[in-house]
Design an enzyme around this catalytic site. Structure first.
Site, PDB file in Angstrom:
ATOM      1  N   CYS A  47      -3.871   0.641  -2.911  1.00  0.00           N
ATOM      2  CA  CYS A  47      -3.812  -0.537  -2.042  1.00  0.00           C
ATOM      3  C   CYS A  47      -2.756  -1.526  -2.543  1.00  0.00           C
ATOM      4  O   CYS A  47      -2.391  -1.537  -3.722  1.00  0.00           O
ATOM      5  CB  CYS A  47      -5.167  -1.229  -2.009  1.00  0.00           C
ATOM      6  SG  CYS A  47      -6.513  -0.191  -1.418  1.00  0.00           S
ATOM      7  N   ASN A  79       0.844  -1.194   0.000  1.00  0.00           N
ATOM      8  CA  ASN A  79       0.000   0.000   0.000  1.00  0.00           C
ATOM      9  C   ASN A  79       0.878   1.241   0.000  1.00  0.00           C
ATOM     10  O   ASN A  79       1.877   1.313   0.717  1.00  0.00           O
ATOM     11  CB  ASN A  79      -1.020   0.002   1.159  1.00  0.00           C
ATOM     12  CG  ASN A  79      -0.413  -0.088   2.548  1.00  0.00           C
ATOM     13  OD1 ASN A  79       0.597  -0.752   2.744  1.00  0.00           O
ATOM     14  ND2 ASN A  79      -1.028   0.586   3.508  1.00  0.00           N
ATOM     15  N   ILE A  80       0.501   2.175  -0.845  1.00  0.00           N
ATOM     16  CA  ILE A  80       1.249   3.421  -1.000  1.00  0.00           C
ATOM     17  C   ILE A  80       0.270   4.559  -0.754  1.00  0.00           C
ATOM     18  O   ILE A  80      -0.611   4.814  -1.584  1.00  0.00           O
ATOM     19  CB  ILE A  80       1.844   3.546  -2.423  1.00  0.00           C
ATOM     20  CG1 ILE A  80       2.618   2.281  -2.833  1.00  0.00           C
ATOM     21  CG2 ILE A  80       2.714   4.807  -2.516  1.00  0.00           C
ATOM     22  CD1 ILE A  80       3.862   1.981  -2.030  1.00  0.00           C
ATOM     23  N   GLU A  81       0.399   5.202   0.400  1.00  0.00           N
ATOM     24  CA  GLU A  81      -0.534   6.275   0.756  1.00  0.00           C
ATOM     25  C   GLU A  81      -0.071   7.621   0.207  1.00  0.00           C
ATOM     26  O   GLU A  81       1.063   7.757  -0.255  1.00  0.00           O
ATOM     27  CB  GLU A  81      -0.688   6.337   2.282  1.00  0.00           C
ATOM     28  CG  GLU A  81      -1.333   5.075   2.834  1.00  0.00           C
ATOM     29  CD  GLU A  81      -1.553   5.092   4.333  1.00  0.00           C
ATOM     30  OE1 GLU A  81      -2.259   4.206   4.821  1.00  0.00           O
ATOM     31  OE2 GLU A  81      -1.007   5.993   5.013  1.00  0.00           O
ATOM     32  N   CYS A 128     -10.680  -2.605  -4.806  1.00  0.00           N
ATOM     33  CA  CYS A 128      -9.796  -3.723  -5.154  1.00  0.00           C
ATOM     34  C   CYS A 128     -10.595  -4.933  -5.618  1.00  0.00           C
ATOM     35  O   CYS A 128     -10.187  -5.625  -6.545  1.00  0.00           O
ATOM     36  CB  CYS A 128      -8.910  -4.088  -3.969  1.00  0.00           C
ATOM     37  SG  CYS A 128      -7.602  -2.871  -3.709  1.00  0.00           S
ATOM     38  N   GLU A 168      -2.856  -4.816  -3.026  1.00  0.00           N
ATOM     39  CA  GLU A 168      -3.232  -5.826  -4.019  1.00  0.00           C
ATOM     40  C   GLU A 168      -3.369  -5.216  -5.406  1.00  0.00           C
ATOM     41  O   GLU A 168      -3.032  -5.830  -6.410  1.00  0.00           O
ATOM     42  CB  GLU A 168      -4.502  -6.586  -3.607  1.00  0.00           C
ATOM     43  CG  GLU A 168      -5.704  -5.752  -3.246  1.00  0.00           C
ATOM     44  CD  GLU A 168      -5.739  -5.337  -1.778  1.00  0.00           C
ATOM     45  OE1 GLU A 168      -4.753  -4.748  -1.299  1.00  0.00           O
ATOM     46  OE2 GLU A 168      -6.781  -5.565  -1.125  1.00  0.00           O
ATOM     47  N   CYS A 193     -10.599  -4.083  -0.177  1.00  0.00           N
ATOM     48  CA  CYS A 193     -11.638  -3.059  -0.173  1.00  0.00           C
ATOM     49  C   CYS A 193     -12.493  -3.197  -1.441  1.00  0.00           C
ATOM     50  O   CYS A 193     -12.184  -3.985  -2.337  1.00  0.00           O
ATOM     51  CB  CYS A 193     -11.011  -1.671  -0.087  1.00  0.00           C
ATOM     52  SG  CYS A 193     -10.305  -1.076  -1.632  1.00  0.00           S
TER      53      CYS A 193
END
Ligand SMILES: [Zn+2]
Length: 133
Positions: free
Chosen positions: A53, A42-44, A91, A55, A88
């Protein structure tokens, strides 16, 4: 590569998570039929809508290498959360188009493991056949 090994790969991918806002780290690993593993994390982003996210990061990376749905064997998604990290809604939608319906999706938080498929995670899917007629 078996289930436990793929989950282990996803935990390695999780170490690359960039999650300064949520401090919720997620890793994913896509296993392709040629035995290769592609990681995602995950890269915010401060602009939260820009967050990606794990995946989706992993599946997009696999597609970027040239793999397609029929090449995908399994997917592992792991987190450091108290509960198993279920994908989520976005995804689930993305995975419903990009991985085989019955490819195993291994969910783990290191304490609990749940085996799913996208068919089970997202019933009554909206897909390509709804758009291209
Ligand atoms: Zn997601």
């Amino acid at each position: 590569m078996n289930r436990e090994e793929l989950i282990k790969e996803a935990f390695k991918a999780m170490e690359n998570a960039y999650a300064p806002y949520s401090n919720y780290h997620v890793g994913a690993a896509v296993l392709t039929k040629d035995g290769q593993v592609t990681w995602g994390a995950n890269i915010e982003n401060a602009s939260f809508g820009g967050t990606n996210c794990a995946e989706r990061s992993a599946i997009f990376a696999a597609y970027s290498k040239g793999y397609r749905k029929e090449d995908i064997e399994a997917l592992a998604i792991v987190s450091d959360g108290d509960r198993v990290c279920a994908p989520c809604g976005i995804c689930r939608q993305v995975l419903s188009e990009l991985i085989p319906q019955d490819a195993p999706i291994y969910l783990s938080n290191g304490k609990e493991n749940v085996d799913m498929t996208i068919r089970k995670l997202l019933p009554m899917q909206f897909g390509t056949e709804d758009v291209i007629r």
